[in-house]
Design an enzyme around this catalytic site. Structure first.
Site, mmCIF file in Angstrom:
data_model
loop_
_atom_site.group_PDB
_atom_site.id
_atom_site.type_symbol
_atom_site.label_atom_id
_atom_site.label_comp_id
_atom_site.label_asym_id
_atom_site.label_seq_id
_atom_site.Cartn_x
_atom_site.Cartn_y
_atom_site.Cartn_z
ATOM 1 N N HIS A 45 -0.464 -7.724 -3.294
ATOM 2 C CA HIS A 45 -1.730 -7.945 -3.990
ATOM 3 C C HIS A 45 -2.154 -6.606 -4.590
ATOM 4 C CE1 HIS A 45 -5.148 -10.647 -4.617
ATOM 5 N NE2 HIS A 45 -5.935 -9.614 -4.421
ATOM 6 N N LYS A 52 -9.082 -15.515 -10.641
ATOM 7 C CA LYS A 52 -9.499 -14.151 -10.958
ATOM 8 C C LYS A 52 -8.238 -13.382 -11.294
ATOM 9 C CE LYS A 52 -12.458 -11.396 -8.290
ATOM 10 N NZ LYS A 52 -12.804 -10.478 -7.190
ATOM 11 N N LYS A 103 -6.693 -9.683 -11.909
ATOM 12 C CA LYS A 103 -6.968 -8.267 -11.714
ATOM 13 C C LYS A 103 -6.483 -7.492 -12.924
ATOM 14 C CE LYS A 103 -8.704 -8.095 -7.520
ATOM 15 N NZ LYS A 103 -10.011 -7.481 -7.258
ATOM 16 N N ASP A 109 -11.303 -9.016 -13.022
ATOM 17 C CA ASP A 109 -11.868 -7.950 -12.182
ATOM 18 C C ASP A 109 -11.133 -6.657 -12.516
ATOM 19 O OD1 ASP A 109 -13.047 -6.365 -10.306
ATOM 20 O OD2 ASP A 109 -12.449 -7.555 -8.552
ATOM 21 N N GLU A 166 -15.808 -8.553 -13.993
ATOM 22 C CA GLU A 166 -16.283 -7.929 -12.752
ATOM 23 C C GLU A 166 -15.994 -6.429 -12.763
ATOM 24 O OE1 GLU A 166 -14.774 -10.054 -9.378
ATOM 25 O OE2 GLU A 166 -15.390 -8.516 -7.951
ATOM 26 N N ASP A 220 -19.976 -5.492 -8.532
ATOM 27 C CA ASP A 220 -19.323 -5.553 -7.222
ATOM 28 C C ASP A 220 -19.460 -4.193 -6.532
ATOM 29 O OD1 ASP A 220 -17.927 -6.376 -5.020
ATOM 30 O OD2 ASP A 220 -15.964 -6.419 -5.953
ATOM 31 N N LYS A 228 -21.007 -9.523 -0.424
ATOM 32 C CA LYS A 228 -19.921 -9.275 0.537
ATOM 33 C C LYS A 228 -20.512 -8.659 1.793
ATOM 34 C CE LYS A 228 -16.308 -8.518 -2.859
ATOM 35 N NZ LYS A 228 -15.359 -7.662 -3.537
ATOM 36 N N GLU A 247 -14.911 -16.829 -3.414
ATOM 37 C CA GLU A 247 -13.484 -16.496 -3.609
ATOM 38 C C GLU A 247 -12.804 -16.277 -2.250
ATOM 39 O OE1 GLU A 247 -13.495 -12.751 -5.854
ATOM 40 O OE2 GLU A 247 -13.864 -11.658 -3.992
HETATM 41 C C1 MUC Z 1 -12.606 -7.093 -5.152
HETATM 42 O O1 MUC Z 1 -12.766 -6.071 -5.775
HETATM 43 O O2 MUC Z 1 -13.203 -8.084 -5.537
HETATM 44 C C2 MUC Z 1 -11.373 -9.397 -3.460
HETATM 45 C C3 MUC Z 1 -10.539 -10.285 -3.968
HETATM 46 C C4 MUC Z 1 -9.538 -9.611 -4.588
HETATM 47 O O3 MUC Z 1 -8.573 -10.070 -5.178
HETATM 48 O O4 MUC Z 1 -9.751 -8.294 -4.481
HETATM 49 C C5 MUC Z 1 -10.846 -8.095 -3.633
HETATM 50 C C6 MUC Z 1 -11.763 -7.015 -3.919
HETATM 51 MG MG MG Z 2 -14.242 -7.004 -7.190
#
Ligand code: MUC
Ligand code: MG
Length: 390
Positions: free
Chosen positions: A38, A183, A185, A214, A240, A265, A289, A343
Site C-alpha cells: 500500500h 480512493k 493515492k 488523496d 484530499e 486530513d 480519525k 473508508e
Molecule cells: C490517509 O492519508 O488517508 C487511509 C487510507 C489510506 O489509503 O491511507 C490512509 C491515510
Molecule cells: Mg488522507
C-alpha cells in the site's frame, strides 16, 4: 482532581461503579501482514503495526482498543514503540484505580499527563468504552448519545501505483459488491504520471463509479492549480490533503478556485487546528480519525465543530484492524451527519483481521456493530500470532 462528572460518578454507590473500576491496562505491539503493498506519497507498507490495549475492570471484564500507525512515525509522529512506552509509563499508572465510567475526567487526566500522543490516548479510550459497555451490557454508542444510523458506505483505496493492477482490483471489488467508491493515492509518481494513471483507471470504470484522490501533501500550490481543471473534467468527487499541513493560505486559495471540494486530513489533528483550517476556508470536508482526535469523545466534538463551520464529514481511517474500525463505528453511528460515509476497509486489507465477528461488510456498506461495548469478538489466535516477540 475534582471535576463535576467524576464527582457524580464517585457519589454513585452502585454495582455499576464498583464493577467498572479500572484494574489494569496492558499493551502489546502487533504486526499484521497486508494483502498487497500500500503506497502513499511519503511512505509504503507491506504490514500494518498497531498497539493493542487491553483494559481490565474490577469485575474482570476486558475491553480492547487499538492505536494505528502507517509506516512507522511517518503518517503521524507516533510509532508503535513510542505509543507502547508512553501508555505503559505515563498513561496506565494514572488511570488504574479510576472509575471507567468517568470518561470525560479520564480523558482530561490523559491530556494532562501527555502532550499530543493522540493515538495512545485514543486506544485507551476505545478499550475503556469496550470494557465498560461489556461490563454493563450496553453498546459503547449508549455513552455517545445513541445511534442514528446502522450502516454507511465504505470506500476502498487503490494504492499499488500500477494502473493495470488497480483497475483489476477495482473491478473485482465492484463485481463482488464490496466497494463502488474508490480512493486513488496520488503524489508518489510525477504529477503528470499520476494524472495519466488516474485517467487510465477512471476511463476503465463503469459510469457512476465515484473517485476520491488523496495527494497526502505531495503537491505544491502551482501543481494543484495546474491539475485542478483536469481533475474536475474527469469527475473526481473529492481532493484530499493536496498540500502540506502548514500551508493554510495556499490551500485556501486552491479551495477557492477548485470545482471539487477539498478534504482536510493531516492538516487538522486537534480541534484548534480544525478551527484554524475552517477559519481560512481551507476545505469543505473534514476527515475524522481517532489517531488525530485522541479519543472517541474528542472525535465526536471534532464532528460537531466541522459541521458547525459548514463542512461535510468523511469517516477517515489509518488502515485499522476490526478493533480500531469498530471504535470509529461507535462514533460514526451517533453522528447527525456523515455525508461521505467512511473508508474503513482496513480489516479487509489485513491477511488476518484481529476480530472474528462484529463488523459486517455487505452491499458496499459497513454495518455498525450493535453488541455490548464495541460489539466485536477479538480473534485471540490472530492476535497472538501477530504479537511482536520481545
Ligand atoms: C490517509 O492519508 O488517508 C487511509 C487510507 C489510506 O489509503 O491511507 C490512509 C491515510
Ligand atoms: Mg488522507
Amino acid at each position: 482532581m475534582s471535576r463535576p462528572q467524576e464527582a457524580v460518578v464517585n457519589r454513585m454507590d452502585s454495582a455499576a461503579k464498583r464493577d467498572t473500576i479500572i484494574a489494569e491496562i496492558g499493551t502489546r505491539i502487533v504486526d499484521c501482514v497486508t494483502t498487497r503493498r500500500h503506497k502513499l506519497s511519503n511512505t509504503e507498507i507491506t504490514h500494518q503495526s498497531f498497539v493493542i490495549v487491553e483494559a481490565k475492570l474490577s469485575c474482570g471484564t476486558v475491553g480492547y482498543g487499538e492505536a494505528s500507525t502507517l509506516g512507522g512515525p511517518r503518517w503521524s509522529e507516533e510509532s508503535v514503540e513510542a505509543i507502547k512506552a508512553n501508555i505503559d509509563t505515563y498513561l496506565a499508572p494514572i488511570l488504574v484505580g479510576q472509575p471507567a465510567l468517568a470518561f470525560e475526567a479520564n480523558g482530561l487526566r490523559m491530556k494532562k499527563a501527555v502532550n499530543r500522543n493522540t493515538s495512545a490516548r485514543a486506544a485507551i479510550e476505545g478499550a475503556l468504552y469496550d470494557a465498560t459497555g461489556k461490563a454493563l451490557d450496553l453498546p459503547a454508542t449508549a455513552f455517545l448519545g445513541g445511534p442514528v444510523r446502522d450502516r454507511t458506505e465504505v470506500l476502498w483505496a487503490l494504492a499499488s501505483g500500477d494502473a493495470d493492477q488497480e483497475i483489476e482490483e477495482a473491478r473485482g471489488k465492484l463485481a463482488a459488491r464490496e466497494h463502488r467508491r474508490f480512493k486513488i493515492k496520488l503524489g508518489f509518481h510525477s504529477p503528470a504520471d499520476d494524472m495519466a494513471r488516474l485517467r487510465k483507471i477512471m476511463s476503465a470504470m463503469p459510469e457512476g463509479t465515484e473517485m476520491v484522490v488523496d495527494v497526502n501533501q505531495g503537491w505544491s500550490e502551482s501543481t494543484a492549480i495546474r491539475y485542478l481543471p483536469e481533475l474536475a473534467e474527469l469527475g473526481v468527487a473529492l481532493i484530499e490533503q493536496p498540500l502540506q499541513p502548514g500551508q493554510l493560505a495556499a490551500t485556501a486559495r486552491i479551495a477557492a478556485r477548485s470545482a471539487i471540494p477539498i478534504m482536510i486530513d493531516e492538516a487538522a489533528f486537534s480541534n484548534p487546528e480544525l478551527v484554524q483550517n475552517a477559519n481560512v476556508a481551507a476545505g469543505s470536508v473534514y476527515s475524522l480519525k481517532l489517531v488525530k482526535s485522541g479519543g472517541l469523545q474528542e472525535m465526536k466534538r471534532a464532528a460537531g465543530i466541522a459541521s458547525a463551520f459548514g463542512m461535510e464529514l468523511y469517516g477517515g481511517c489509518l488502515l485499522e484492524s476490526g478493533i480500531g474500525a469498530a471504535a470509529h463505528m461507535a462514533v460514526f453511528s451517533t453522528l447527525p451527519q456523515l455525508e461521505w460515509g467512511c473508508e474503513h476497509f482496513g480489516p479487509r486489507i489485513l491477511k488476518n483481521d484481529l476480530i472474528s465477528s462484529g463488523l459486517v461488510f455487505k452491499d458496499f456498506q459497513i454495518h455498525m456493530p450493535t453488541g455490548p461495548g464495541l460489539g466485536i469478538c477479538v480473534n485471540h489466535d490472530a492476535l497472538n500470532d501477530a504479537t511482536r516477540k520481545a
